[in-house]
Design an enzyme around this catalytic site. Structure first.
Site: not given
Ligand code: DOR
Length: 438
Positions: A61, A63, A233, A306, A310
């Site tokens: 998991h 991103h 998660h 996860d 950002h």
């Molecule tokens: O906190 C999170 N951010 N949970 C998620 O499921 C998606 C993720 C994101 O893509 O920023």
């Protein structure tokens, strides 16, 4: 380049190996494991006395944000962060821009990863087109292009009929369906867990039932379809209880937990640090206790990061307005080793949860997560005695949204090898000129 990892403590839960030995890597594969082994031609020795030698970690998991949000992360920076965290394989989620819901986007990710990736990258395809929750995505062609699971992560599939069809469809391709369990109506507007802490903070909470209601619904759909289902998660005690019962019923269900849901309660949100804002939200101590029990008894199969980078644009704002998510690749190992130190799990179980556990969940084309003769040489070398302090500026990820800044931790990745190539070298002494992309 061939390698001999000399005198390390090799921990491989699958083969039940936990012993000091040498590990020989030739042409990208593990060729021999044993004591006092002769070095092959053109090889380098890496002295591993006092260090742990484990299979490369597998993150189900991550991103990576490419394509479309490269200001937060891209495949090059995200996989460099992954390798620094000990991961040799990451699975990247579909909520990119555009969404990974068709062959063209999957192809692009696979190609970019081959070009610039420090680790292996396996894409996760979307369940629904554009994550819209209305129409199934092109799973067949994405499967051909290399996806290993499907998920609308970040968003749940709210429509139960569509979820049923997704499970049936994915089953025909042997793809697990990964659900972000969150009832949108119950969670609506909630920026943290609903509890005494949300009242104290004056922030709108979302109840843990927003997660467990969705788990309960989906388990009935799994019983109906017989499809492989995985909860992303997991965070709530009630969800864990439901999953434990489902396993007893013999349903083909698995789940993962993040290091942050195991180590932080919702009390930290009272400081309004937006790095603590995450979906699902940080829960209570009672939830953490249930997660720990499930980690130890086998109900939880994997630890996944996860990793959700950002930028300051999304995080340096009021708590209500901030994006959900925190980075996690570079802090996962020491946080898990903290649970070993606290005797919540054994060291062998911690290694399992980062390696063979996750490797068995998705539809990977090769057997990862184990160190036996013949496998590709994905290896993590760890200094279990290294004490260090997490510094957000030192993270290799492009984004610095970690709630663990300033935390003193124990255990550090020294090196990560991917297919016998050095992808991360913490000491800077191992890589040959021209070797390693990381
Ligand atoms: O906190 C999170 N951010 N949970 C998620 O499921 C998606 C993720 C994101 O893509 O920023």
């Amino acid at each position: 380049m061939n390698y001999v990892l000399r005198d390390g403590r090799i921990i491989d839960p699958t083969s039940k190996r936990d012993e000091e030995a040498d590990l020989v890597i030739e042409n990208g594969r593990v060729t021999r494991i044993g004591r006092g082994l002769r070095a092959p031609a053109a090889s380098r020795e890496i002295h591993c006395k006092g260090l742990l030698v484990t299979p490369g970690f597998v993150d189900l998991h991550t991103h990576l944000r490419e394509p479309g949000q490269e200001y937060k992360e891209d495949i090059a920076s995200g996989t460099r962060a992954a390798a620094a965290g000990g991961f040799s394989t990451v699975c990247c989620m579909a909520n990119t821009t555009p969404v990974n819901d068709c062959r063209a986007v999957t192809d692009l990710i696979v190609r970019r990863a081959r070009e610039v990736g420090a680790t292996r990258v396996f894409p996760v395809g979307a369940i629904t087109k554009g994550l819209g929750g209305a129409e199934l995505a092109e799973m067949a062609e994405m499967r051909e292009a290399g996806i290993v699971a499907v998920s609308d992560d970040g968003l749940p599939v709210m429509n139960a009929e569509l979820m049923r069809r997704a499970l049936e469809y994915a089953r025909t391709f042997g793809l697990p369906v990964v659900q972000h369990c969150e009832d949108k109506h119950l969670a609506a507007g909630g920026v943290m867990n609903e509890s005494a802490s949300s009242t104290r903070a004056g922030l709108k909470g979302q109840p843990s039932a927003a997660e467990s209601v969705m788990v309960a619904r989906d388990l009935e759909l799994v019983a109906l379809t017989g499809a492989r289902y995985h909860v992303a998660h997991v965070s709530a005690a009630a969800s864990v209880r439901l999953l434990r019962e489902a396993r007893k019923r013999g349903l083909p269900v698995t789940c993962e937990v993040t290091p942050h849901h195991l180590t932080l309660t919702d009390v930290v949100c009272c400081g309004y640090d937006t790095a603590t804002k995450v979906a699902p939200p940080l829960r209570t101590q009672a939830d953490i206790d249930a997660l720990k029990e499930a980690l130890a008894d086998g109900t939880i199969d994997a630890v996944a990061t996860d990793h959700a980078p950002h930028s300051l644009v999304e995080k340096d704002v009021e708590f209500d307005l901030a994006a959900f998510g925190m980075v996690g690749l570079e802090t996962a190992l020491p946080l898990l080793l903290g649970l070993v130190e606290d005797k919540v799990i054994t060291l062998e179980r911690a290694v399992y949860l980062l390696t063979a556990g996750p490797a068995q969940i998705f539809a990977f084309p090769e057997a990862f997560g184990t160190l036996i003769e013949g496998v590709v040489a994905d290896v993590t070398i760890i200094d279990p005695a290294a004490r260090w302090t997490v510094q957000r500026e030192a993270l290799l990820s492009k984004s610095k949204n970690t709630p663990f800044h300033g935390r003193a931790v124990l255990g550090r990745v020294k090196a990560t090898l991917v297919g016998g190539r050095i992808a991360y070298d913490g000491s800077g002494e191992l890589a040959q000129p021209g070797e390693g992309k990381g």
